[in-house]
Design a protein around this motif. Structure first.
Motif, PDB file in Angstrom:
ATOM      1  N   LYS A 247       0.821  -1.219   0.000  1.00  0.00           N
ATOM      2  CA  LYS A 247       0.000   0.000   0.000  1.00  0.00           C
ATOM      3  C   LYS A 247       0.847   1.259   0.000  1.00  0.00           C
ATOM      4  O   LYS A 247       0.368   2.329  -0.357  1.00  0.00           O
ATOM      5  CB  LYS A 247      -0.942  -0.003   1.203  1.00  0.00           C
ATOM      6  N   ARG A 248       2.103   1.131   0.405  1.00  0.00           N
ATOM      7  CA  ARG A 248       2.995   2.287   0.402  1.00  0.00           C
ATOM      8  C   ARG A 248       3.231   2.808  -1.013  1.00  0.00           C
ATOM      9  O   ARG A 248       3.553   3.979  -1.217  1.00  0.00           O
ATOM     10  CB  ARG A 248       4.315   1.902   1.058  1.00  0.00           C
TER      11      ARG A 248
ATOM     12  N   ARG B 161      -1.041   0.652  -7.668  1.00  0.00           N
ATOM     13  CA  ARG B 161      -0.456  -0.666  -7.392  1.00  0.00           C
ATOM     14  C   ARG B 161      -0.694  -1.629  -8.552  1.00  0.00           C
ATOM     15  O   ARG B 161       0.214  -2.359  -8.958  1.00  0.00           O
ATOM     16  CB  ARG B 161      -1.036  -1.261  -6.100  1.00  0.00           C
ATOM     17  N   ASN B 162      -1.899  -1.638  -9.092  1.00  0.00           N
ATOM     18  CA  ASN B 162      -2.195  -2.530 -10.212  1.00  0.00           C
ATOM     19  C   ASN B 162      -1.387  -2.163 -11.451  1.00  0.00           C
ATOM     20  O   ASN B 162      -0.907  -3.047 -12.167  1.00  0.00           O
ATOM     21  CB  ASN B 162      -3.690  -2.526 -10.524  1.00  0.00           C
ATOM     22  N   ARG B 163      -1.214  -0.876 -11.701  1.00  0.00           N
ATOM     23  CA  ARG B 163      -0.403  -0.446 -12.840  1.00  0.00           C
ATOM     24  C   ARG B 163       1.045  -0.883 -12.657  1.00  0.00           C
ATOM     25  O   ARG B 163       1.696  -1.363 -13.586  1.00  0.00           O
ATOM     26  CB  ARG B 163      -0.466   1.068 -13.018  1.00  0.00           C
ATOM     27  N   ALA B 164       1.558  -0.722 -11.445  1.00  0.00           N
ATOM     28  CA  ALA B 164       2.934  -1.132 -11.160  1.00  0.00           C
ATOM     29  C   ALA B 164       3.102  -2.634 -11.380  1.00  0.00           C
ATOM     30  O   ALA B 164       4.080  -3.075 -11.996  1.00  0.00           O
ATOM     31  CB  ALA B 164       3.303  -0.753  -9.729  1.00  0.00           C
TER      32      ALA B 164
ATOM     33  N   VAL C  67      10.581 -13.143  -7.022  1.00  0.00           N
ATOM     34  CA  VAL C  67       9.495 -12.263  -6.594  1.00  0.00           C
ATOM     35  C   VAL C  67       9.917 -10.842  -6.922  1.00  0.00           C
ATOM     36  O   VAL C  67      11.007 -10.400  -6.541  1.00  0.00           O
ATOM     37  CB  VAL C  67       9.185 -12.413  -5.087  1.00  0.00           C
ATOM     38  N   PHE C  68       9.046 -10.136  -7.645  1.00  0.00           N
ATOM     39  CA  PHE C  68       9.284  -8.752  -8.047  1.00  0.00           C
ATOM     40  C   PHE C  68       8.410  -7.862  -7.181  1.00  0.00           C
ATOM     41  O   PHE C  68       7.186  -7.993  -7.183  1.00  0.00           O
ATOM     42  CB  PHE C  68       8.952  -8.564  -9.525  1.00  0.00           C
ATOM     43  N   ILE C  69       9.049  -6.954  -6.452  1.00  0.00           N
ATOM     44  CA  ILE C  69       8.342  -6.068  -5.533  1.00  0.00           C
ATOM     45  C   ILE C  69       8.386  -4.655  -6.094  1.00  0.00           C
ATOM     46  O   ILE C  69       9.458  -4.108  -6.342  1.00  0.00           O
ATOM     47  CB  ILE C  69       8.983  -6.107  -4.132  1.00  0.00           C
TER      48      ILE C  69
END
Length: 122
Positions: free
Chosen positions: A59-60, A67-70, A93-95
Motif C-alpha cells: 500500500k505504500r 499498485r495494479n499499474r505497477a 518475486v518482483f516487488i
C-alpha cells in the motif's frame, strides 16, 4: 534494450500462494530504484525445470490503481526478461517500489535486467 524472446525453452510459472512468496523471501535480493527482485533456487527440482515469478506491491506504493499499474508493468517486463535471464529451477518475486508505476519503461527494463544479472551470480 532487451529483445523479445518468444521461442524460449524456459517455462515461466506464476507464484500464487503465500508460502511460495515466503520461501523466496529467504533468498538473496537485489534492490534498484524501480524494483526489488528476490530469488531463491528450489531444492529437489530436475534440471531444466520452470522459472517461478511472483509480483507484489504494498500500500505504500499508492492506491489500488497505482499498485495494479505497477504490477502490470512488472509482469510485462518479466515476460520479456525472464526467459532470457531467469535461471531454471529458481523462483523470483518482483516487488514494486514508489517509482515503478511512473518510471520510464526503458529504465524499468534496465533496472530489472541488472537485478536479474546480479542474482544469477549468487
Amino acid at each position: 534494450m532487451p529483445q523479445q524472446n518468444t521461442d524460449s525453452p524456459i517455462e515461466v510459472v506464476r507464484l500464487a500462494k503465500r508460502p511460495q512468496f515466503l520461501f523466496v523471501r529467504n533468498g538473496p535480493a537485489e534492490r534498484r530504484k524501480s524494483v526489488v527482485v528476490q530469488a531463491r533456487r528450489r531444492t529437489g527440482d530436475a534440471p531444466g525445470s520452470h522459472v517461478g515469478a511472483g509480483f507484489t506491491a504494498t500500500k505504500r506504493v499508492g492506491n489500488s490503481v497505482v499498485r495494479n499499474r505497477a504490477k502490470r508493468r512488472l509482469r510485462e517486463a518479466s515476460r520479456l526478461l525472464l526467459p532470457r535471464l531467469g535461471q531454471p529451477g529458481t523462483d523470483y518475486v518482483f516487488i514494486a517500489r514508489d517509482a515503478t508505476a511512473d518510471i520510464a519503461w526503458s529504465r524499468l527494463l534496465d533496472d530489472m535486467e541488472s537485478a536479474l544479472i546480479s542474482l544469477a551470480a549468487h
